[in-house]
Scaffold this active site. Structure first.
Site, PDB file in Angstrom:
ATOM      1  N   THR A 189       0.824  -1.224   0.000  1.00 35.92           N
ATOM      2  CA  THR A 189       0.000   0.000   0.000  1.00 35.92           C
ATOM      3  C   THR A 189       0.853   1.266   0.000  1.00 35.92           C
ATOM      4  OG1 THR A 189      -0.184   0.107   2.429  1.00 35.92           O
ATOM      5  CG2 THR A 189      -1.877  -1.161   1.255  1.00 35.92           C
TER       6      THR A 189
ATOM      7  N   LEU B  38      -2.553   5.225  -0.558  1.00 36.05           N
ATOM      8  CA  LEU B  38      -3.955   4.762  -0.629  1.00 36.05           C
ATOM      9  C   LEU B  38      -4.064   3.352  -0.035  1.00 36.05           C
ATOM     10  CD1 LEU B  38      -5.018   6.025  -4.180  1.00 36.05           C
ATOM     11  CD2 LEU B  38      -5.349   7.123  -1.949  1.00 36.05           C
ATOM     12  N   HIS B  39      -3.846   3.270   1.278  1.00 35.00           N
ATOM     13  CA  HIS B  39      -3.852   1.974   1.962  1.00 35.00           C
ATOM     14  C   HIS B  39      -5.185   1.240   1.722  1.00 35.00           C
ATOM     15  CE1 HIS B  39      -0.215   3.215   4.076  1.00 35.00           C
ATOM     16  NE2 HIS B  39      -0.827   4.252   4.593  1.00 35.00           N
ATOM     17  N   ASP B  40      -6.281   1.831   2.185  1.00 42.14           N
ATOM     18  CA  ASP B  40      -7.581   1.144   2.105  1.00 42.14           C
ATOM     19  C   ASP B  40      -8.101   1.010   0.679  1.00 42.14           C
ATOM     20  OD1 ASP B  40      -8.672   2.637   5.251  1.00 42.14           O
ATOM     21  OD2 ASP B  40      -7.428   0.885   4.823  1.00 42.14           O
TER      22      ASP B  40
END
Ligand code: RIB
Ligand code: CA
Length: 310
Positions: free
Chosen positions: A196, A240-242
């Site tokens: 991520t 943009l982890h999620d």
């Protein structure tokens, strides 16, 4: 038929972008967005989630269902430093919530939907895993009734983002993560910081979104998040982890995965929440997780921008 998905969030800035990607893709049947204590309180995460669905004008079609208001055993660890006091980087502050959360409790909702659609429901988890752990404690066979679980959490080769070794979602509720890791899910995908952190949204990407309510929201809500990232990494962007976890549900080919045995530390002075990946099979235990080892970051960002600009 669109993939049936329950998206579990602690809406925060990147959770909100994950919700937007999921909804705007038009490729998912979002059974609900479930909320949990994490970046901000359960109440605030729920309010933020309702606002994002209102921004997308889908608040009548997609229910928000509240879950756990604290980790299984530990005290909450909010992340206001990153997500701001309310959790959306200060955006949508003046928007009223006119469609509040629906009745129900997220763990029970997960159990009910999986029983109603055996083998069809994908769980995308972008928060501490408390809700899923509670559902498993109530119905252990749930692990064999879901289609797949994709969760944003952990880090297997890099450093942590809360402690030197632990990623936030794992650190907040490591006991919940341990229940999930050992539940026996046939398809459990770990989307960790290893990949991520490569999914970086920059100002050029935001410019590409054009001038719409969504692009203005993305710009405003990520401004502080991008500033923080610049201070730490001298790059004007944000991870943009999620959204990448949602991206894996939509375009699994964006990542490369490898099956490994992964466990989590819960009884350490320094390493609680560390996800330990047995790359060399030292423990001789059956692999339990599909670990994302690579990501086509450019392709993901292109996909993200194309979906949000439509
Ligand atoms: O470590 C990143 C994760 O922690 C993301 O889900 C972010 O929203 C926070 O919950
Ligand atoms: Ca999150």
């Amino acid at each position: 038929m669109n993939k049936k998905v329950i998206l579990d969030v602690d809406t925060g800035v990147d959770d909100a972008l994950g919700i937007i990607l999921a909804v705007q893709s038009g490729e998912l049947e979002l059974l609900a967005v479930t909320t949990v204590n994490g970046n901000v309180s359960l109440k605030q995460a729920t309010e933020n989630t309702c606002k994002i669905l209102q921004l997308l004008q889908v608040e009548q079609q997609i229910p928000v269902i509240k879950g756990a208001d604290k980790p299984l055993m530990r005290t909450p660890v909010f992340e206001h430093r990153v997500h701001g006091t309310e959790g959306l980087g200060g955006a949508l502050g003046s928007m009223p919530v006119y469609t509040p959360a629906a009745e129900g409790f997220a763990p029970d909702f997960i159990i009910d939907q999986v029983r109603q659609y055996p083998g069809e429901v994908t769980l995308v988890m972008t928060a501490p895993l408390t809700n899923l752990a509670l559902a498993l404690m109530k119905r252990p066979q749930l692990a064999h009734e879901v289609k797949e679980v994709i969760f944003m959490g952990g880090v297997v080769k890099g450093v942590g983002n809360v402690t030197p070794v632990a990623e936030y979602n794992m650190y907040v509720d490591p006991e919940a993560a341990k229940i999930v890791l050992h539940a026996g899910f046939p398809s459990l995908t770990l989307v960790g910081l290893d990949v991520t952190r490569r999914a970086l949204l920059n100002e050029a990407h935001i410019k590409e979104l054009g001038d719409t309510p969504i692009s203005r929201y993305v710009h405003e809500s990520t401004a502080h998040y991008r500033r923080l990232y610049f201070e730490r990494n001298q790059v004007r962007a944000c991870a943009l982890h999620d959204p990448l976890a949602v991206g894996v549900a939509l375009r699994p080919e964006l990542v490369t995965t490898q099956a490994y045995y992964v466990d989590i530390e819960t009884r350490s002075e320094l390493c609680d929440g560390q996800t330990v990946c047995d790359f060399q099979n030292r423990l001789r235990r059956k692999p339990n997780v599909k670990v994302c080892t690579e990501v086509d970051a450019e392709a993901f960002l292109h996909f993200f921008v194309q979906v949000l600009k439509t």
